[in-house]
Scaffold this active site. Structure first.
Site, PDB file in Angstrom:
ATOM      1  N   LYS A 198       0.812  -1.228   0.000  1.00  0.00           N
ATOM      2  CA  LYS A 198       0.000   0.000   0.000  1.00  0.00           C
ATOM      3  C   LYS A 198       0.838   1.268   0.000  1.00  0.00           C
ATOM      4  CE  LYS A 198      -3.759   0.602   2.243  1.00  0.00           C
ATOM      5  NZ  LYS A 198      -4.507   0.844   3.500  1.00  0.00           N
ATOM      6  N   GLY A 351       9.689  -6.264   7.407  1.00  0.00           N
ATOM      7  CA  GLY A 351       9.641  -7.701   7.654  1.00  0.00           C
ATOM      8  C   GLY A 351       9.630  -8.521   6.375  1.00  0.00           C
ATOM      9  N   GLY A 374       7.938  -1.989  12.180  1.00  0.00           N
ATOM     10  CA  GLY A 374       7.338  -0.673  12.411  1.00  0.00           C
ATOM     11  C   GLY A 374       8.370   0.353  12.860  1.00  0.00           C
TER      12      GLY A 374
HETATM   13  P1  ADP Z   1       7.717  -4.828   4.214  1.00  0.00           P
HETATM   14  O1  ADP Z   1       7.198  -5.810   5.228  1.00  0.00           O
HETATM   15  O2  ADP Z   1       9.063  -5.199   3.688  1.00  0.00           O
HETATM   16  O3  ADP Z   1       7.654  -3.403   4.726  1.00  0.00           O
HETATM   17  P2  ADP Z   1       5.147  -4.618   2.909  1.00  0.00           P
HETATM   18  O4  ADP Z   1       4.514  -5.281   4.090  1.00  0.00           O
HETATM   19  O5  ADP Z   1       4.886  -3.194   2.695  1.00  0.00           O
HETATM   20  O6  ADP Z   1       6.736  -4.892   2.950  1.00  0.00           O
HETATM   21  O7  ADP Z   1       4.674  -5.343   1.578  1.00  0.00           O
HETATM   22  C1  ADP Z   1       4.878  -6.706   1.339  1.00  0.00           C
HETATM   23  C2  ADP Z   1       3.763  -7.293   0.529  1.00  0.00           C
HETATM   24  O8  ADP Z   1       3.532  -6.579  -0.671  1.00  0.00           O
HETATM   25  C3  ADP Z   1       4.091  -8.700   0.118  1.00  0.00           C
HETATM   26  O9  ADP Z   1       3.237  -9.587   0.771  1.00  0.00           O
HETATM   27  C4  ADP Z   1       3.891  -8.712  -1.394  1.00  0.00           C
HETATM   28  O10 ADP Z   1       3.239  -9.861  -1.858  1.00  0.00           O
HETATM   29  C5  ADP Z   1       3.029  -7.487  -1.607  1.00  0.00           C
HETATM   30  N1  ADP Z   1       3.129  -7.006  -2.976  1.00  0.00           N
HETATM   31  C6  ADP Z   1       4.238  -6.674  -3.662  1.00  0.00           C
HETATM   32  N2  ADP Z   1       3.949  -6.335  -4.930  1.00  0.00           N
HETATM   33  C7  ADP Z   1       2.628  -6.454  -5.060  1.00  0.00           C
HETATM   34  C8  ADP Z   1       1.702  -6.258  -6.151  1.00  0.00           C
HETATM   35  N3  ADP Z   1       2.141  -5.860  -7.344  1.00  0.00           N
HETATM   36  N4  ADP Z   1       0.392  -6.472  -5.927  1.00  0.00           N
HETATM   37  C9  ADP Z   1      -0.036  -6.884  -4.712  1.00  0.00           C
HETATM   38  N5  ADP Z   1       0.757  -7.077  -3.648  1.00  0.00           N
HETATM   39  C10 ADP Z   1       2.081  -6.874  -3.825  1.00  0.00           C
HETATM   40 MG    MG Z   2       5.144  -6.303   5.830  1.00  0.00          MG
END
Ligand code: ADP
Ligand code: MG
Length: 394
Positions: A198, A351, A374
């Site tokens: 997001k 994460g 976070g």
């Molecule tokens: P982090 O934990 O590293 O901060 P996020 O929690 O923000 O990362 O996002 C991770 C998620 O985003 C993953 O589960 C991944 O599947 C999803 N994601 C990545 N690209 C897409 C996409 N194009 N459409 C939907 N979900 C996505």
């Molecule tokens: Mg995450």
């Protein structure tokens, strides 16, 4: 610079240490003890320097009540094995009572004791009395070594600093060093990669990083909100409706500030959010109707890989695609490999990003993998973390 346990005389003192022993459990057994092994250097240093060590942590969400499934007893047992010495477990439904006070008072230099799950008490997450005062009465020095909760002002993460000298342990020291240096004094070019699901969650981070970086590469699900803001159709891709305007503003801001804010030029797209869905490659200006972007495409991978190869500092937060599905992992894998191949300082926050570099077998090639989801995000946002602000300056 914040003081660490090296900057204070701990010998003969009762030292209260906030650790992150929030380990995953299944059927009463610890399934991954990395958080316990990570805490060992700080604990060993304190033992060797003749402190009487009183450890505190939370586990899970007991919501202010004693719940046996969240007891830290298994952690005490595991820690005892790892340290090779007795760890006194201060069993108490209220964390601190007369018997815990007596045990703390009797604790000798070099001995270690672990308090019960601090979130058995409802005051903990509100940073309220009488818990803070009761904990404070047990010790003379406060050490915070739990980065994962440093963005929260709780009794055991920040409140205790009002009662006694407060310094960081080695884990927080490392996080502050790598994340702090990257933001304040990066070797350039400084490239950030922002991905994940997001845009809304990451906007404050993007805003802050735009002030610091030379290039900001966008990937993952948030790509399509930007593509939409640029005026193109995005098929059924993930869209953060509320933030389309904001994405447009960020693009304009970047142009104004001379920061390269790069949006993927192509995507691997699918009809359904499933590994087995049919795949096609679409340019960002030409997303096929009825398809959703699942990963950055090959042209984007090439573009990003070239930029990363020239970087001297790289911060990566958020996977570039749905890397959990093998058919849509290529983009994230290529970026992970580009970081692994680079001689830049490479820092991973988040994460899922940490899980991705682990999955692709390049975790040990990274300069630093932040342990606080976070907390690392708030750090990258430029926020002050209560559990760090409260520590003494050198
Ligand atoms: P982090 O934990 O590293 O901060 P996020 O929690 O923000 O990362 O996002 C991770 C998620 O985003 C993953 O589960 C991944 O599947 C999803 N994601 C990545 N690209 C897409 C996409 N194009 N459409 C939907 N979900 C996505
Ligand atoms: Mg995450």
């Amino acid at each position: 610079m914040k003081k660490t346990i090296r900057d204070i005389d701990v010998s003969g003192k009762k030292v209260l240490v906030r650790c992150d022993f929030n380990v995953p459990m299944k059927d009463g057994k610890i399934t991954d003890d990395i958080r316990i092994t990570s805490a060992l250097p700080t604990i060993r240093y304190l033992i060797e320097n003749k402190a009487a060590v009183i450890l505190m942590s939370h586990m899970g969400r007991p919501k202010g009540e004693p719940k046996p499934e969240f007891t830290l007893k298994p952690v005490a047992e595991r820690l005892e094995e790892l340290l090779g010495q007795e760890v006194i477990f201060a069993q108490s439904d209220v964390v601190v009572d007369a018997s815990v006070e007596a045990a703390a008072a009797a604790l000798q230099p070099g001995q270690v004791m672990l308090l019960e799950n601090i979130r058995y008490r409802k005051e903990e997450t509100k940073n309220e009395e009488p818990l803070t005062g009761q904990l404070a009465a047990l010790g003379e020095i406060f050490v915070n070594d739990a980065f994962g909760t440093a963005h929260r002002a709780h009794c055991s993460t920040a409140g205790l600093a009002a009662y006694m000298p407060a310094v960081s342990g080695f884990l927080i020291e490392k996080e502050v060093k790598f994340l702090g240096d990257a933001l304040e004094d990066p070797e350039r070019p400084f490239v950030a990669i922002m991905g994940g699901a997001k845009v809304g969650d990451k906007i404050p981070v993007i805003k802050n990083l735009m002030k610091k970086v030379d290039v900001l590469l966008i990937g993952g699900g948030m790509t399509y909100t930007f593509v939409k803001a640029m005026g193109y159709d995005i098929g059924t891709s993930l869209l953060d409706e509320d933030n389309i305007n904001l994405a447009g503003e960020l693009l304009a801001q970047a142009r104004q500030d001379g920061v390269q804010l790069v949006i993927p030029v192509d995507s691997v797209c699918a009809k359904e959010f499933s590994n087995d869905s049919e795949r096609i490659i679409c340019d960002s200006e030409n997303m096929a109707e009825g398809y959703m972007g699942m990963d950055i495409g090959p042209k984007t991978v090439e573009l990003y890989t070239d930029i990363i190869a020239k970087a001297k500092t790289v911060v990566w937060n958020g996977p570039c695609g749905v890397f959990e599905m093998p058919n849509f992992e290529a983009g994230t894998k290529a970026i992970a490999q580009a970081l692994a191949d680079s001689d830049a300082v490479t820092i991973i926050g988040g994460g899922d990003s940490a899980a991705a570099v682990e999955q692709f077998g390049v975790a040990d090639k990274m300069t630093h993998i932040s342990t606080g989801g976070g907390a690392s995000l708030e750090f990258l946002e430029g926020k002050e973390l209560p559990g760090i602000v409260c520590l003494e300056e050198k």
